[in-house]
Design a protein around this motif. Sequence first.
Motif, PDB file in Angstrom:
ATOM      1  N   PHE A  65      -6.279 -11.854  -8.917  1.00 29.52           N
ATOM      2  CA  PHE A  65      -7.251 -10.804  -9.736  1.00 29.52           C
ATOM      3  C   PHE A  65      -6.869 -10.644 -11.237  1.00 29.52           C
ATOM      4  O   PHE A  65      -7.708 -10.718 -12.035  1.00 29.52           O
ATOM      5  CB  PHE A  65      -6.971  -9.242  -9.014  1.00 29.52           C
ATOM      6  CG  PHE A  65      -7.583  -8.180  -9.592  1.00 29.52           C
ATOM      7  CD1 PHE A  65      -8.840  -8.091  -9.664  1.00 29.52           C
ATOM      8  CD2 PHE A  65      -6.592  -7.462 -10.469  1.00 29.52           C
ATOM      9  CE1 PHE A  65      -9.509  -6.776 -10.229  1.00 29.52           C
ATOM     10  CE2 PHE A  65      -7.303  -6.144 -10.948  1.00 29.52           C
ATOM     11  CZ  PHE A  65      -8.924  -6.082 -10.977  1.00 29.52           C
ATOM     12  N   HIS A 204     -11.424 -12.309  -5.986  1.00 30.19           N
ATOM     13  CA  HIS A 204     -10.536 -11.668  -6.711  1.00 30.19           C
ATOM     14  C   HIS A 204     -10.602 -12.241  -8.002  1.00 30.19           C
ATOM     15  O   HIS A 204     -10.445 -11.137  -8.880  1.00 30.19           O
ATOM     16  CB  HIS A 204      -9.178 -12.109  -6.070  1.00 30.19           C
ATOM     17  CG  HIS A 204      -8.851 -11.288  -4.549  1.00 30.19           C
ATOM     18  ND1 HIS A 204      -8.356 -12.289  -3.607  1.00 30.19           N
ATOM     19  CD2 HIS A 204      -9.215 -10.292  -4.042  1.00 30.19           C
ATOM     20  CE1 HIS A 204      -8.298 -11.457  -2.649  1.00 30.19           C
ATOM     21  NE2 HIS A 204      -8.668 -10.345  -2.785  1.00 30.19           N
ATOM     22  N   CYS A 233     -14.356  -0.493  -1.973  1.00 29.15           N
ATOM     23  CA  CYS A 233     -13.859  -1.788  -1.320  1.00 29.15           C
ATOM     24  C   CYS A 233     -13.007  -1.323  -0.088  1.00 29.15           C
ATOM     25  O   CYS A 233     -12.998  -2.325   0.865  1.00 29.15           O
ATOM     26  CB  CYS A 233     -13.250  -2.632  -2.387  1.00 29.15           C
ATOM     27  SG  CYS A 233     -14.376  -3.363  -3.633  1.00 29.15           S
ATOM     28  N   THR A 258     -10.317  -9.640   1.940  1.00 26.18           N
ATOM     29  CA  THR A 258     -10.411  -9.857   0.661  1.00 26.18           C
ATOM     30  C   THR A 258     -11.212  -8.623   0.058  1.00 26.18           C
ATOM     31  O   THR A 258     -10.579  -8.092  -1.227  1.00 26.18           O
ATOM     32  CB  THR A 258     -11.672 -10.936   0.476  1.00 26.18           C
ATOM     33  OG1 THR A 258     -11.226 -12.225   1.048  1.00 26.18           O
ATOM     34  CG2 THR A 258     -11.767 -11.513  -0.938  1.00 26.18           C
ATOM     35  N   LEU A 262      -8.928  -6.162  -2.618  1.00 19.80           N
ATOM     36  CA  LEU A 262      -9.568  -6.072  -4.189  1.00 19.80           C
ATOM     37  C   LEU A 262      -9.598  -4.658  -4.546  1.00 19.80           C
ATOM     38  O   LEU A 262      -9.310  -4.392  -5.437  1.00 19.80           O
ATOM     39  CB  LEU A 262     -10.965  -6.783  -4.008  1.00 19.80           C
ATOM     40  CG  LEU A 262     -11.790  -6.525  -5.425  1.00 19.80           C
ATOM     41  CD1 LEU A 262     -10.943  -7.005  -6.556  1.00 19.80           C
ATOM     42  CD2 LEU A 262     -13.238  -7.304  -4.942  1.00 19.80           C
ATOM     43  N   CYS A 265      -6.134  -3.822  -5.522  1.00 20.21           N
ATOM     44  CA  CYS A 265      -5.962  -4.129  -6.954  1.00 20.21           C
ATOM     45  C   CYS A 265      -6.548  -3.542  -7.844  1.00 20.21           C
ATOM     46  O   CYS A 265      -5.999  -3.305  -9.162  1.00 20.21           O
ATOM     47  CB  CYS A 265      -6.509  -5.737  -6.790  1.00 20.21           C
ATOM     48  SG  CYS A 265      -5.426  -6.888  -6.173  1.00 20.21           S
TER      49      CYS A 265
END
Length: 360
Positions: A65, A204, A233, A258, A262, A265
Amino acid sequence: MQRLLSLDFMRGLVMVLLALAGAGLFDHLVKASEGTALYAFFIQFEHHPWNGLRFWDMVQPAFMFMAGVAMAYSQHKQQAQGLSWNASFKKTLKRCAWLFFWGVLDYAVRRTGLSFELWDVLTQLSFTTLVAFLIFRWSVTAQVLACAGILLLTELLYRCTNVPGFDQPFTDQHNFGNYVDLLLMNKINKGGWVAINCIPTAVHTIAGALTGKILMQRKPGKLKILLVWGALCIVLGYGLDLAGITPVIKRIATSSFTIVSLGWCLLALCLCYWWIDTRSHKKHLMFFTVIGMNSLFIYLFFEIVGHRWFNGYISAICNGLLGFAGTPVMISNIISSLCIFGLEWGICYFLYRKKIFFTV
């Protein structure tokens, strides 16, 4: 354009954690805490064995990311300098080639001889970087749809290929990712990792690039946008798992993993950006910046030099000296790991002071 200090901090934090893990600290702490209340905390610094999510499972997604966020700033700078798309593509292609080379080299040398493996994070980053660059100038809607398409492709590959012996989409050693590894490397990773993780985790890097574009805007409310996307997300990723549709599995980077990673993040970067770049809390960042500015160097150092020589050499010295003082073995191991990390940080500090930065 002003440097994104929160990104420097996050990159440095990730590399500090990886360096501490490379020095063996978390392994020692997990063993030392077994049977205590602290075990539940320290086990977060190990990957989940299969279906589930721990803190340590977030490190690699954060790595991917942040590479995307950095790409957005880099591309903006190149465009401001008048660099053509072709010139930027050549630079990116060269960078990806070097990342692939170092990623393969990291796993290439074994005591039994040479080995060809594609599970390293740098190898995967070479693919995700290229994908993110190729669609970087697409509209936001087109890039979001591309991410959805990538995740749908991942679902189809695991669910619909039906290769005999590898037709169990979310079962370790019997999924499509394991089959592809047999084709590419003639081996299956005993830990369940697969090379085609590079496909879903490209999301990402693409999302990181989109995030970087948003952060460069001077519009108010940009953090709210990222917070909403992050929350969505997380809800969607965990929802897919709880509904029994797609389990959260880091080792094969399922679509649910995933998405949820994300989300975390995005929330983490929002927090760092608000605290560091918006509220201007910029003191005491040097410890992380020093190692983050040479992330490629320190990663290769503790992965190649550390594992094959440095760790054992320093541990032998530390454990020997501490043994003379009658230090318990576990305490001695923890101190040795901290000494290894301290020396690695010192090397990065020396390079930082000399303005020597290893990049590709």
